[in-house]
Scaffold this motif. Sequence first.
Motif, PDB file in Angstrom:
ATOM      1  N   LYS A  63      38.103  29.695  29.786  1.00  0.00           N
ATOM      2  CA  LYS A  63      36.790  29.176  30.179  1.00  0.00           C
ATOM      3  C   LYS A  63      36.433  27.937  29.379  1.00  0.00           C
ATOM      4  O   LYS A  63      35.775  27.039  29.886  1.00  0.00           O
ATOM      5  N   VAL A 113      42.638  40.231  26.079  1.00  0.00           N
ATOM      6  CA  VAL A 113      42.306  39.628  27.371  1.00  0.00           C
ATOM      7  C   VAL A 113      41.025  38.816  27.243  1.00  0.00           C
ATOM      8  O   VAL A 113      40.917  37.703  27.763  1.00  0.00           O
ATOM      9  N   ALA A 123      41.360  36.063  36.959  1.00  0.00           N
ATOM     10  CA  ALA A 123      40.179  35.647  37.701  1.00  0.00           C
ATOM     11  C   ALA A 123      39.606  34.350  37.150  1.00  0.00           C
ATOM     12  O   ALA A 123      38.905  33.618  37.850  1.00  0.00           O
ATOM     13  N   ASP A 124      39.936  34.056  35.894  1.00  0.00           N
ATOM     14  CA  ASP A 124      39.402  32.842  35.288  1.00  0.00           C
ATOM     15  C   ASP A 124      40.343  31.666  35.387  1.00  0.00           C
ATOM     16  O   ASP A 124      40.036  30.592  34.880  1.00  0.00           O
ATOM     17  N   THR A 176      35.436  40.922  40.842  1.00  0.00           N
ATOM     18  CA  THR A 176      35.782  40.816  39.420  1.00  0.00           C
ATOM     19  C   THR A 176      34.855  41.696  38.600  1.00  0.00           C
ATOM     20  O   THR A 176      33.774  42.083  39.065  1.00  0.00           O
ATOM     21  N   LYS A 211      43.743  48.280  44.839  1.00  0.00           N
ATOM     22  CA  LYS A 211      44.183  48.210  43.451  1.00  0.00           C
ATOM     23  C   LYS A 211      42.960  48.159  42.557  1.00  0.00           C
ATOM     24  O   LYS A 211      41.997  47.445  42.861  1.00  0.00           O
ATOM     25  N   GLY A 218      45.366  40.014  33.050  1.00  0.00           N
ATOM     26  CA  GLY A 218      43.991  40.482  33.096  1.00  0.00           C
ATOM     27  C   GLY A 218      42.999  39.349  33.249  1.00  0.00           C
ATOM     28  O   GLY A 218      41.884  39.540  33.724  1.00  0.00           O
ATOM     29  N   HIS A 228      40.571  45.270  43.940  1.00  0.00           N
ATOM     30  CA  HIS A 228      41.106  44.560  45.108  1.00  0.00           C
ATOM     31  C   HIS A 228      40.868  45.401  46.342  1.00  0.00           C
ATOM     32  O   HIS A 228      41.214  46.580  46.377  1.00  0.00           O
ATOM     33  N   TYR A 237      35.237  36.904  48.073  1.00  0.00           N
ATOM     34  CA  TYR A 237      34.818  37.286  46.715  1.00  0.00           C
ATOM     35  C   TYR A 237      33.595  38.172  46.860  1.00  0.00           C
ATOM     36  O   TYR A 237      32.601  37.771  47.459  1.00  0.00           O
ATOM     37  N   SER A 277      49.096  39.523  40.440  1.00  0.00           N
ATOM     38  CA  SER A 277      47.640  39.465  40.191  1.00  0.00           C
ATOM     39  C   SER A 277      47.082  38.099  40.552  1.00  0.00           C
ATOM     40  O   SER A 277      45.988  37.982  41.096  1.00  0.00           O
ATOM     41  N   SER A 330      41.776  39.932  52.386  1.00  0.00           N
ATOM     42  CA  SER A 330      41.777  40.514  51.053  1.00  0.00           C
ATOM     43  C   SER A 330      40.530  40.067  50.303  1.00  0.00           C
ATOM     44  O   SER A 330      40.124  38.910  50.394  1.00  0.00           O
ATOM     45  N   HIS A 355      40.022  34.729  52.078  1.00  0.00           N
ATOM     46  CA  HIS A 355      39.871  35.486  50.845  1.00  0.00           C
ATOM     47  C   HIS A 355      38.383  35.640  50.561  1.00  0.00           C
ATOM     48  O   HIS A 355      37.655  34.663  50.580  1.00  0.00           O
ATOM     49  N   ILE A 372      38.277  40.390  46.541  1.00  0.00           N
ATOM     50  CA  ILE A 372      38.385  40.737  45.125  1.00  0.00           C
ATOM     51  C   ILE A 372      36.997  40.819  44.520  1.00  0.00           C
ATOM     52  O   ILE A 372      36.134  39.992  44.830  1.00  0.00           O
ATOM     53  N   GLU A 404      39.892  44.560  35.092  1.00  0.00           N
ATOM     54  CA  GLU A 404      39.204  43.299  35.327  1.00  0.00           C
ATOM     55  C   GLU A 404      38.793  43.086  36.766  1.00  0.00           C
ATOM     56  O   GLU A 404      38.052  42.150  37.058  1.00  0.00           O
ATOM     57  N   ALA A 460      48.201  36.031  42.798  1.00  0.00           N
ATOM     58  CA  ALA A 460      48.121  35.881  44.247  1.00  0.00           C
ATOM     59  C   ALA A 460      46.935  36.654  44.806  1.00  0.00           C
ATOM     60  O   ALA A 460      46.261  36.201  45.724  1.00  0.00           O
ATOM     61  N   ALA A 461      46.682  37.834  44.222  1.00  0.00           N
ATOM     62  CA  ALA A 461      45.605  38.661  44.758  1.00  0.00           C
ATOM     63  C   ALA A 461      44.234  38.136  44.369  1.00  0.00           C
ATOM     64  O   ALA A 461      43.245  38.413  45.047  1.00  0.00           O
ATOM     65  N   SER A 462      44.180  37.373  43.277  1.00  0.00           N
ATOM     66  CA  SER A 462      42.861  36.986  42.790  1.00  0.00           C
ATOM     67  C   SER A 462      42.283  35.809  43.545  1.00  0.00           C
ATOM     68  O   SER A 462      41.083  35.695  43.709  1.00  0.00           O
ATOM     69  N   ASN A 463      43.144  34.933  43.993  1.00  0.00           N
ATOM     70  CA  ASN A 463      42.618  33.731  44.631  1.00  0.00           C
ATOM     71  C   ASN A 463      43.567  33.316  45.742  1.00  0.00           C
ATOM     72  O   ASN A 463      44.745  33.102  45.509  1.00  0.00           O
ATOM     73  N   THR A 494      41.917  47.507  38.565  1.00  0.00           N
ATOM     74  CA  THR A 494      42.296  47.189  37.189  1.00  0.00           C
ATOM     75  C   THR A 494      41.015  47.067  36.374  1.00  0.00           C
ATOM     76  O   THR A 494      39.923  47.100  36.933  1.00  0.00           O
ATOM     77  N   ARG A 497      40.455  34.920  28.084  1.00  0.00           N
ATOM     78  CA  ARG A 497      39.467  34.447  29.052  1.00  0.00           C
ATOM     79  C   ARG A 497      38.574  33.383  28.429  1.00  0.00           C
ATOM     80  O   ARG A 497      38.229  32.388  29.059  1.00  0.00           O
TER      81      ARG A 497
END
Lengths: 727, 235
Positions: A131, A123, A174-175, B112, B93, A171, B100, B162, A210, B108, B160, B110, B97, A212-215, B95, A127
């Motif tokens: 980056k 991972v 996020a990046d 990191t 959730k 994983g 959530h 952060y 993941s 929602s 969203h 997040i 990384e 969808a949930a991250s951003n 993880t 990343r």
Amino acid sequence: SIALSFLLTSHAAAAITREAERKRRGRRRRRRSISSALLLLNPRLKSFPSRRLIGVPLLLTLGGFITRQVPLPLPSLAASRISFDLPSIGFNFRCVISLMGVEVATNYAKMEEDISLTDSQLVYSFRLALKSVSSGDTESYRRLVDVMNPSGRLAPDEAALLLTSTKALSGAVADIDDLHHEKLLKAIFNLSLWNFGPDVIDALLELIVSLAASNGKHVDSCLDMLVSNFTPPNKVLDMLKQPRGLEKKERVLPRVHAALKNISELVPMAASRLSSIVLEQMPWKSKRNVDQWSMKRQLIYVENMFKLESGAIREFVGANMLKDVMNVLRDLDVAIGWDDILHDDSSKGVFMIELEDENYADGDEDADADGKLPSTLSEKSLSKNLTAELLDSLMVQTFEHLESSVSNKRLSEVFDTLLSSFKDTVLNTYKSKFTQFVMFYACALDPEHCGTEFASELIDMFVGGHNPLTSRMSAVAYLASFLARGKFLPPAFVASYLGRLVDWCWQYCVMHDGDMNPKLHQVFYSGCQAMMYILCFRMRLMVEIPLLKSQLFCMPIDKIFKHKLDPLKVCLPSIVEEFLKQAKAARLFTSSKTFVFEDLLVSNLSRDFGGLERLDMFFPFDPCLLKNADSFIRPNYVYWKYVRTTYHEDIDDDDEEDGSDGEVEGAAEFDDDMEEVIISRSYGDNDLEMDEFDYAMNKMSITPRNNSSAGLRMPSRIRPSMSPESL
Amino acid sequence: MEGLSVVQANLKVYVDPSQSKNLSSAIFRELSALLFKYNDAFHGVLLAYNVHAPENKGRILPGVHPFIAVRLEAKLLVFSPKPDMLLEGKVVKVTEESIHVIVLGFSSAIITDEAIRNEFKYKTKHGQGLYVNRSNRRHVIKAGTMIRFVVKSMNEETLHIYGSLMPANTGSVKILEKFSEHMNTESVTINSTPKKRRSKEKYEVTTQITEHGSIVKDAPSQNHYDREIKKSRRS
């Protein structure tokens, strides 16, 4: 030992780089230096205490070596038979190499090494690759995009690569930036899950969730991708009915729906976006032609919509799914041509048309051979029409969904949504042909609750003065047709709604003390016609039950018909005729004037009250002409030919000895015969059977049977036959 | 939890003439359409409204499409998280990384791994991922925990957030509250270690305050809390 190890490492590194940068000095030399370097890593050299110390910097050097894109002489390494067994460090050499873009020699796969990167290290490398794009170093990123763009069937190692990369990417979400990593995102969202095995599907869906949930910016695209996987690619679409296709369907669809559920758990607002996305991606939209492909796609898409409606996120999307399905049904319905030739034939009464449906089927075989939109609407002609076929299959799907709602005990909430959708769309759709049967079937499944709600809504809509005129007239036509045709509706139920209708009509008479004026009193005349229509079907039943008979006789029916407004003159002549005959026979009402209709189905007056949309001739629950849908409707439906009218009373009781018990409920006992008739009716080759049957039926009818046109005013004639009349 | 505020607002709602029969339901429908969306005028997300008896009359605005303009006063509950605000939410959730979180049931968030302080170490237990505080083994963040975190930024379109768990006063709410409770009801322990001396100090401070009776008790305990954190860091 540390110093020693570093010395050795640097020596080895130098040797390697020197050799590599010399062009083709000979494999042997290169091999030697590399082999010697790698020997240091050999775990068998137990005497070497700081293997780990050497190992890591050495491998890093090798890594650096690799990034310079010099092809590593791996086959030669294989030949030198050095086994790399570094469980303590763990390297998935293959992955690192692919990422860094070195071309792997083809017999690399034969190497027996067992080195794996830990997940977190992988991972981390991903990343880094992501980056580094913003700083211009796109090599590893490009390789990653290539991995995520598989083409054609995947070989096992390609699939493994995709699997590992996907898991690592999950994983690194996020990046992932929508600006710099557009290509990667595009590649991910274009993947079709139907091409992969279950573990790859799981990994991909995990990545999507993941992402969808991250951003929040990715939510829409993720939902888009999941919804686009509701329909398989064309190859799979073909074999959906076969076991292989079914197996694929079982593999993909439940997982997609689980992913949708996961997304809405992690991102609550995503569920509100889902309904509009599902609507947007519908394979068939109105004003498009239906072909085989769009039909199959639409069918599986709607199947998914129903799954959403009853699934885990139903409270967010369920209602919208149902409404959208109803809209699709209505759009298809409207797209099927409707020719008014059928009804403008003024030589036939309303009831005649239904009975003669069978005749059309025989004669029109040639006319419809070219498969165009039929000029007359009949079951046989519709069977060649693809739009009708699609509508038929969708209605069957809807009926099956309703049945499953019953077993989940959800029918009332489903029905509530259906009813509001009906009021908003179908009710006012000009002459909707078949969509309304969804309501009919739902009421058949639960007459007590759904039937009552439906009838109440309709009558409320009719009596509510604030509602638009056409809605009111349409509502009463629906009510009349529903009460007449619903075999599952008990006579008392019919009587109570009829009572309300009559009361309203009488109130209207009292309030509007005017003369006959079809255009002014449209609502009134439509109400009266509804009354008569219901009574044509149900008078006999009501009269046979003493309580209902007294209720019926208490209703101000004769006062209404004797009023100045004169509904008998304005309403549809064939209905008026039939009603008068039955009312006379039941001694409910006898008209003082005689009506001579001269074989008119419609008169100018009824045309006037019907208005532009001819709501005077609107009988929404006339027999359904879609074959498969009709098989669901049939057991719950009252066919005119099986209705016993009040003037059948004169028949001798010896008919009833013929094993037809329970005649109180009208056509119920004719079920078996009905099946026979319907199966054989379209093809006209079982005349003998028909005649026997007809004979049995005719014995019960007193209407004269003659072929002359003068006799056509009798609406209850079944079919011209040779059987004796019993007048 | 910061970021929530109740505002008094003067609103003008434009109602279509077809709804004139039932103005109040039309007004409620209009206002409900604004719920759970970011609104520039309110500088935040509208969560709830309380309309004070809307008058059933309004001026008709003429034009190609006439509308009825109804003035009314309403109390609005607005959620407007800004950077460096402390928010609370439920973890859904965990993880390696990221964590959530769902805030107030609709937004929602997040966090990191780069925004989680080193104190928290990721572990897997019974197939579930969780973060354990190295200095306090009881301080665990896993799915279902309510946590307090600091806002780094918020995307207004998608709602969203952060977040960050870097500051010391972030983490599992239960543990944090227990800790501050512990600080508030500090009992005197007589001990000869330097630790004792410090606790004596604390006691003195609190008594001073109670004597005066004017200062809020929370203020000194916050300092104690920080000192405890420093102590735990050192260990």
